[in-house]
Design a protein around this motif. Structure first.
Motif, short mmCIF file in Angstrom:
data_model
loop_
_atom_site.label_atom_id
_atom_site.label_comp_id
_atom_site.label_asym_id
_atom_site.label_seq_id
_atom_site.Cartn_x
_atom_site.Cartn_y
_atom_site.Cartn_z
N ILE A 1 31.71 -34.20 51.01
CA ILE A 1 32.42 -34.15 52.77
C ILE A 1 33.42 -32.99 52.62
O ILE A 1 33.51 -32.08 53.43
N TYR A 2 34.29 -32.82 51.44
CA TYR A 2 35.38 -32.02 51.48
C TYR A 2 34.57 -30.66 51.33
O TYR A 2 35.13 -29.55 51.89
N ILE A 3 33.58 -30.26 50.31
CA ILE A 3 33.09 -29.06 50.28
C ILE A 3 32.29 -28.66 51.51
O ILE A 3 32.64 -27.41 51.91
N PHE A 4 31.59 -29.59 52.24
CA PHE A 4 30.77 -28.98 53.21
C PHE A 4 31.07 -29.06 54.67
O PHE A 4 30.82 -28.38 55.57
N ALA A 5 32.14 -29.63 54.82
CA ALA A 5 32.84 -30.13 55.95
C ALA A 5 34.32 -29.35 56.04
O ALA A 5 34.77 -29.43 57.27
N VAL A 6 34.94 -29.08 55.06
CA VAL A 6 36.06 -28.56 54.94
C VAL A 6 36.15 -27.17 54.40
O VAL A 6 36.45 -25.91 54.89
N ILE A 7 35.86 -27.19 52.98
CA ILE A 7 36.03 -25.80 52.35
C ILE A 7 35.23 -24.90 52.82
O ILE A 7 35.74 -23.60 53.19
N ILE A 8 34.00 -25.13 52.93
CA ILE A 8 33.01 -23.93 53.42
C ILE A 8 33.26 -23.55 54.84
O ILE A 8 33.46 -22.29 55.02
N PRO A 9 33.23 -24.47 55.93
CA PRO A 9 33.60 -23.77 57.10
C PRO A 9 34.79 -22.97 57.15
O PRO A 9 34.98 -22.07 58.03
N ILE A 10 35.87 -23.65 56.46
CA ILE A 10 37.21 -22.98 56.43
C ILE A 10 37.09 -21.52 56.08
O ILE A 10 37.40 -20.28 56.50
N PHE A 11 36.26 -21.54 54.97
CA PHE A 11 36.14 -19.99 54.22
C PHE A 11 35.48 -19.18 55.21
O PHE A 11 35.86 -17.94 55.21
N VAL B 1 40.11 -22.71 67.07
CA VAL B 1 38.60 -22.95 66.15
C VAL B 1 38.86 -23.36 65.05
O VAL B 1 37.76 -24.19 64.59
N MET B 2 39.88 -23.42 64.42
CA MET B 2 40.12 -24.03 63.03
C MET B 2 40.04 -25.73 63.25
O MET B 2 39.35 -26.52 62.27
N TYR B 3 40.46 -26.16 64.45
CA TYR B 3 40.66 -27.53 64.63
C TYR B 3 39.09 -27.90 65.04
O TYR B 3 38.84 -29.20 64.46
N ILE B 4 38.39 -27.19 65.81
CA ILE B 4 37.12 -27.37 66.01
C ILE B 4 36.11 -27.83 64.91
O ILE B 4 35.29 -28.61 64.99
N ILE B 5 36.33 -26.78 63.99
CA ILE B 5 35.21 -26.92 62.75
C ILE B 5 35.76 -27.91 62.09
O ILE B 5 34.87 -28.31 61.18
N LEU B 6 36.85 -28.62 62.21
CA LEU B 6 36.99 -29.72 61.23
C LEU B 6 36.73 -30.99 62.15
O LEU B 6 36.80 -31.82 61.57
N ILE B 7 35.84 -31.02 63.14
CA ILE B 7 35.59 -32.21 63.84
C ILE B 7 34.34 -32.56 62.98
O ILE B 7 34.49 -34.16 62.73
N PRO B 8 33.40 -32.20 62.15
CA PRO B 8 32.63 -33.06 61.46
C PRO B 8 33.21 -33.68 60.20
O PRO B 8 32.95 -35.02 59.73
N TYR B 9 34.44 -33.18 59.85
CA TYR B 9 35.09 -33.68 58.90
C TYR B 9 35.72 -35.06 59.19
O TYR B 9 35.70 -35.89 58.71
N TYR C 1 34.82 -36.78 61.69
CA TYR C 1 33.78 -37.82 61.80
C TYR C 1 33.50 -38.57 60.43
O TYR C 1 33.30 -39.74 60.23
N LEU C 2 33.04 -37.55 59.50
CA LEU C 2 32.52 -38.08 58.18
C LEU C 2 33.58 -38.77 57.33
O LEU C 2 33.22 -39.75 56.62
N TYR C 3 34.74 -38.11 57.44
CA TYR C 3 35.81 -38.98 56.76
C TYR C 3 36.15 -40.35 57.03
O TYR C 3 36.24 -41.32 56.31
N TYR C 4 36.24 -40.41 58.27
CA TYR C 4 36.64 -41.77 58.80
C TYR C 4 35.34 -42.84 58.57
O TYR C 4 35.44 -44.10 58.27
#
Length: 317
Positions: free
Chosen positions: A148-158, A186-194, A196-199
């Motif tokens: 979840i961290y890799i695909f929903a946080v690190i890659i989108p932010i990168f 934009v940064m907040y929006i791309i973290l929406i999948p994270y 959802y997946l984290y909770y």
């Protein structure tokens, strides 16, 4: 039949721990941030000032983790259901066995170990809690959280950061306010999948034969989070308390257990949009005008209201 949760903690009981947290963490933290801003604006800053700030940060982290243990223990033991309170067998020595190696390994692995640290924290607080002498157990996997961290946080932010650099250059902190706000949105929006997946990862708990998880669909869930987030943004945060409750209700209504002897557990929340919104804002404003001193009473009243309208029912099929 709906059976509602309860919360028995009072502001008076919570205040001593909160006062410690306020004096030992919040006040020093505010002073540290103020001092660090002074360092940033200074043309020359001695090395010992940076070392002093680093030591203060480490000390504040230690204080936060210590007080968090006692605060969480106090909160959990005052959650009730059907006239019985949740019992917790939290030992500080066991907590340290999770915290110390977790922090050390997370630092030396540059955060790679953090999913295992978070998993162990969840296990400690959930597995050592029980209801009517029957324990809960947490079943989230650290490897799932790492993905979840890799695909929903690190890659989108990168990716977004690379796009931002290509558009605005390396000095994005010098963007005009409007561009900076757009970038943050934009940064907040791309973290929406994270989010959802984290909770969804967190809601993976067993009690007796019941395995409680989210029964949700990917796109509608993210659309719900996005809608409430957008409404909060365009109202400059005014809508945020109600957004939280509406998201809470949405996912709680989709929190179910497996079938056990043709029965399953269903959770829900009886929302009252207008009354809940005004009640939450009333408590928030009282906390603000008292510079946080009222927070224990606000927290307990909000928890009592929210949990008091949170229910579980056994559905027969």
């Amino acid at each position: 039949m709906k059976n509602y949760l309860s919360f028995q903690l009072t502001g008076k009981q919570f205040f001593p721990l909160w006062a410690l947290f306020y004096v030992l963490f919040i006040v020093p933290y505010v002073l540290l941030i103020s001092q660090m801003r002074t360092f940033n604006h200074a043309t020359e800053c001695p090395l010992h000032h940076h070392l002093w700030a680093l030591l203060w940060i480490i000390l504040l982290i230690v204080i936060a983790f210590i007080l968090a243990f006692y605060i969480l223990k106090l909160i959990v033991r005052h959650i009730g259901f059907k006239d019985n309170l949740v019992q917790c067998d939290y030992k500080f020595s066991g907590y340290l066995k999770v915290i110390i190696p977790g922090l050390i390994f997370s630092v030396i692995t540059l955060g790679i170990y953090s999913p295992w640290f978070i998993r162990n924290m969840h296990r400690f607080f959930i597995n050592n809690a029980s209801y009517k002498d029957k324990k809960f157990s947490f079943h989230g996997q650290a490897t799932d959280l790492l993905l979840i961290y890799i695909f929903a946080v690190i890659i989108p932010i990168f990716v977004v950061t690379l796009i931002g650099i290509s558009l605005f250059g390396l000095h994005m902190r010098h963007l005009i306010p409007v561009s900076r706000i757009i970038y943050q949105i934009v940064m907040y929006i791309i973290l929406i999948p994270y989010i959802y997946l984290y909770y969804r990862w967190r809601v993976n708990i067993k009690y007796e034969e019941y395995h409680i998880t989210w029964h949700t669909k990917w796109l509608p869930s993210m659309a719900k989070i996005a809608l409430e987030m957008i409404l909060s943004i365009i109202t400059c945060g005014i809508y945020a308390p109600l957004a939280y409750l509406r998201v809470y209700r949405y996912f709680l209504m989709r929190t179910q257990s497996n079938k056990v002897e043709n029965d399953y557990l269903q959770f829900g929340y009886d929302i009252q949009n207008g009354y809940d919104f005004l009640y939450l804002w009333g408590q928030i404003l009282l906390t603000i005008v008292t510079a946080g001193i009222y927070y224990p009473w606000a927290f307990c009243k909000i928890m009592r209201r929210v949990l008091g309208k949170t229910y579980m029912e056994k559905i027969a099929e």
